[in-house]
Design a protein around this motif. Sequence first.
Motif, PDB file in Angstrom:
ATOM      1  N   ILE A 120      -3.034   4.168  -3.099  1.00  0.00           N
ATOM      2  CA  ILE A 120      -2.609   3.181  -4.084  1.00  0.00           C
ATOM      3  C   ILE A 120      -2.737   1.706  -3.168  1.00  0.00           C
ATOM      4  O   ILE A 120      -1.638   1.530  -2.582  1.00  0.00           O
ATOM      5  N   PRO A 121      -3.661   0.719  -3.342  1.00  0.00           N
ATOM      6  CA  PRO A 121      -3.513  -0.433  -2.673  1.00  0.00           C
ATOM      7  C   PRO A 121      -2.422  -1.338  -3.164  1.00  0.00           C
ATOM      8  O   PRO A 121      -2.342  -1.416  -4.221  1.00  0.00           O
ATOM      9  N   LYS A 122      -1.934  -2.264  -2.363  1.00  0.00           N
ATOM     10  CA  LYS A 122      -1.115  -3.273  -2.782  1.00  0.00           C
ATOM     11  C   LYS A 122      -1.667  -4.030  -4.062  1.00  0.00           C
ATOM     12  O   LYS A 122      -2.925  -4.299  -3.863  1.00  0.00           O
ATOM     13  N   GLY A 123      -0.908  -4.499  -4.973  1.00  0.00           N
ATOM     14  CA  GLY A 123      -1.282  -5.240  -6.016  1.00  0.00           C
ATOM     15  C   GLY A 123      -1.841  -4.462  -7.187  1.00  0.00           C
ATOM     16  O   GLY A 123      -2.076  -4.921  -8.511  1.00  0.00           O
ATOM     17  N   SER A 124      -1.814  -3.167  -7.071  1.00  0.00           N
ATOM     18  CA  SER A 124      -2.533  -2.171  -8.026  1.00  0.00           C
ATOM     19  C   SER A 124      -1.414  -2.278  -9.282  1.00  0.00           C
ATOM     20  O   SER A 124      -0.212  -2.296  -9.272  1.00  0.00           O
ATOM     21  N   HIS A 125      -2.147  -2.284 -10.606  1.00  0.00           N
ATOM     22  CA  HIS A 125      -1.162  -2.131 -11.716  1.00  0.00           C
ATOM     23  C   HIS A 125      -1.308  -0.533 -12.134  1.00  0.00           C
ATOM     24  O   HIS A 125      -2.315   0.080 -12.059  1.00  0.00           O
ATOM     25  N   VAL A 126      -0.072  -0.087 -12.088  1.00  0.00           N
ATOM     26  CA  VAL A 126       0.067   1.486 -12.651  1.00  0.00           C
ATOM     27  C   VAL A 126       0.488   1.475 -14.082  1.00  0.00           C
ATOM     28  O   VAL A 126       1.493   1.110 -14.560  1.00  0.00           O
ATOM     29  N   LEU A 127      -0.069   2.277 -14.936  1.00  0.00           N
ATOM     30  CA  LEU A 127       0.277   2.638 -16.205  1.00  0.00           C
ATOM     31  C   LEU A 127       0.262   4.239 -16.194  1.00  0.00           C
ATOM     32  O   LEU A 127      -0.534   5.031 -15.851  1.00  0.00           O
ATOM     33  N   VAL A 128       1.608   4.691 -16.461  1.00  0.00           N
ATOM     34  CA  VAL A 128       1.855   6.277 -16.639  1.00  0.00           C
ATOM     35  C   VAL A 128       1.580   6.631 -18.076  1.00  0.00           C
ATOM     36  O   VAL A 128       2.364   5.810 -18.917  1.00  0.00           O
ATOM     37  N   ASP A 155       0.862  -1.237   0.085  1.00  0.00           N
ATOM     38  CA  ASP A 155       0.097   0.036   0.074  1.00  0.00           C
ATOM     39  C   ASP A 155       0.854   1.195  -0.055  1.00  0.00           C
ATOM     40  O   ASP A 155       1.834   1.275   0.620  1.00  0.00           O
ATOM     41  N   THR A 156       0.371   2.320  -0.688  1.00  0.00           N
ATOM     42  CA  THR A 156       1.458   3.513  -0.936  1.00  0.00           C
ATOM     43  C   THR A 156       0.289   4.735  -1.068  1.00  0.00           C
ATOM     44  O   THR A 156      -0.567   4.505  -1.372  1.00  0.00           O
TER      45      THR A 156
END
Length: 138
Positions: A21-29, A13-14
């Motif tokens: 942003i929960p742990k395990g989320s995929h982030v696309l910039v 988590d961050t």
Amino acid sequence: MSPFNVPHKFMQDTTVAGYHIPKGSHVLVSRYGLGRNSKVWVNPLSFDPERHTNDGHVSLLENDLKFISFSTGRRGCIAGVLGTYITTMLLARMVQRFDWTPPPKGIDLSEAADEILTPAIPVTAFAKPRLPPNLYPI
Ligand code: HEM
């Protein structure tokens, strides 16, 4: 060119810019979004290469993610300097070895409507060798 940077997955988590942003989320910039961010760039839709040379120094190694070339952080490209040299040498060899002329209809740089940064019409140009033939490896 890809519209997004390589996907990353959060290992814990961050909080980023106030967003949880929960742990395990995929982030696309979004590369497209960063380059057109009017909070960062003046008139972002204008063709203005000088915006990158205002302080007399060009760097593609950009740690504030105002745009993405080599990205940054732990997963950023390990070869920013090498990649810059390779690209510069490729361009230099193309200019040194060939005389370039546009096609009769000219070059149209408008973007396709797909929003993935491809040209609407493929960019073509005529390349005429300008050095002795033995200097062009097959
Ligand atoms: C103009 C040339 C190049 C560009 C624009 C480029 C760009 C990038 C980008 C955007 C990433 C992803 C960063 C991220 O996930 O946030 C990346 C990763 C990477 N690049 Fe490059 N690159 C180039 C050349 C090279 C070269 C020549 C090498 C090796 C000799 C290289 C090795 C890598 C590696 C190993 C990663 C993965 C890093 C990691 O996940 O720890 N790149 N590059």
